[in-house]
Design an enzyme around this catalytic site. Structure first.
Site: not given
Ligand code: PHB
Ligand code: APR
Length: 392
Positions: A72, A200, A293, A297, A385
């Site tokens: 990505h 997000y 989460p 990280k 990130y």
């Molecule tokens: C996930 O793909 O499970 C995932 C991705 C990004 C995050 C948390 C979990 O910030």
């Protein structure tokens, strides 16, 4: 039995450490409490920083990751019905990769077994002894038989609920802990992802995240209570929450429904134990720290820890002394606290807290608007990130 490094725990930290030590000619034995199917089936997060992908590639365990992982170049932020894209690749020249943690674990286990190296599952009652001496040991039971492993070093990679951190005298450990008043309800669904990048979302009802495992498998999360009763969340209620929280003004929902094949609640916590070493016992990964989460990280920090630990232990066994081992905790903690800060910041910006007075809402929206409108702020998000540079 005798080995150089006894590794407790076959998660990403323990398994990758074993692989990195193997490459440097250091012998180790990996002990895991659960069985192989359990470890390989455990669904966790799934986002790898560029550096994590590079580390796994250099370790020679990334063939399937390169084939099946989804690279990505950006991410989407959604609030107040608006969508804003952060172009990670344009800002940093790096990208992130979606690949489930249990897939990383499967690849590392397959490699270790193919190499015929020791990896013991279903080790019961694992205990560490004489960790302050130069001859520590590990005991456990295997099919009812008592076993003992003598080592030079023990690596505690046994996750947050393991026994290694608890083996360090409380007076020699400082704990920093923050428990958030919310959690994530996560689902895995047989549905095409809402977008080809992660979304997000900050919404008055609470946070939501749309991520994925493949072009036909969606992973989605909604903020819920820490003690949430899953029985209260019918499939219809989950989909309704996702449609609402990820909505864009005037546009139809992008969320695709499908059969939900897994549901679970993830707690949200920030935790650090300092220092990450006591005598000949070294902690790595979740055994030493937990991040919420939101910044994705957890697995990446575990990988960063074992890079340093492998280098320090290799130097020690090559007769180059203990300087790097002595510096292990300090080097790791420098990154850990930066990552703690980032994970906490992402979390408080996007979740609905305890307060319902409108102040939090306006400050969060102002922060998101600033973030999306400022090159400097976007760059700050992006460089954290995709992953900060490694100490080594
Ligand atoms: C996930 O793909 O499970 C995932 C991705 C990004 C995050 C948390 C979990 O910030
Ligand atoms: N003896 C042996 N093994 C143990 C013991 C024990 N007493 N206790 C726990 N384990 C095992 C667990 O079963 C697990 O397989 O240690 C392993 C720890 O692995 P993880 O929890 O995956 O931790 P880590 O390798 O540090 O990886 C960190 O995991 O929780 C996620 O978000 C976190 O992505 C991050 C990653």
């Amino acid at each position: 039995m005798r080995t150089q490094v006894g590794i407790i725990g076959a998660g990403p930290a323990g398994l990758l450490l074993a692989r990195l030590l193997q490459a440097r000619g250091v012998d180790c034995v990996v002990l895991e409490a659960r069985d192989r199917a359990y470890v390989e089936g455990r669904i966790r997060a799934g986002l790898l920083e560029q550096g994590s992908v590079d580390t796994l590639t250099e370790a020679g365990v990334a063939e399937r990751l390169h084939r099946e992982g989804l690279a990505h170049d950006g991410l989407e932020l959604r609030f107040e019905g608006e969508n804003h894209r952060i172009d990670l690749a344009a800002i940093t020249g790096k990208r992130v990769t979606i690949y489930g943690q249990q897939e990383v674990v499967k690849d590392l286990i397959a490699q270790r077994l193919a190499d015929g190296l020791p990896l013991i599952f279903e080790a019961e009652g694992v205990a560490v002894h004489d960790i302050a001496s130069t001859r520590p040991s590990i005991t456990w039971r295997e099919n009812g038989t008592a076993r003992r492993l003598e080592c030079d070093i023990i690596a505690g990679c046994d996750g947050f609920h393991g026994i290694c951190r608890a083996a360090i005298p409380a007076a020699d450990l400082t704990i920093f802990d923050r428990i958030y008043p919310f959690a994530w309800l996560g689902i895995l669904a047989e549905a095409a992802p809402a977008s080809h990048e992660l979304i997000y979302a900050r919404h008055a009802d609470g946070f939501a995240l749309a991520t994925m495992r493949s072009e036909s498998l969606s992973r989605m999360y909604v903020q819920c209570a820490p003690d949430e009763d899953l029985a209260q969340w019918s499939d219809a209620r989950i989909w309704d929450a996702l449609h609402r929280r990820l909505a864009r003004t005037g546009l139809p929902s992008q969320v695709n429904e499908g059969r939900i094949i897994q549901k679970g609640v993830t707690a949200m916590r920030s935790f650090v134990a300092e220092p990450m070493r006591f005598g000949r016992l070294f902690l790595a990964g979740d055994a030493a720290h937990i991040v919420p989460p939101t910044g994705a990280k957890g697995m990446n920090l575990a990988i960063a820890d074992v890079r340093i630990l492998a280098a320090a232990l290799a130097a020690f066994f090559a007769g180059r002394g203990e300087a790097l081992m002595d510096d292990y905790s300090r080097l790791c903690l420098e990154r850990i606290w930066k990552v703690q800060r980032f994970s906490w910041w992402m979390t408080q910006m996007l979740h609905r807290g305890d307060m319902n007075d409108g102040f939090e809402h306006r400050v969060q929206v102002a922060e998101l608007r600033y973030l999306c409108g400022s090159d400097a702020a976007r760059a700050t998000l992006a460089e954290n990130y995709v992953g900060l540079p490694y100490a080594m």
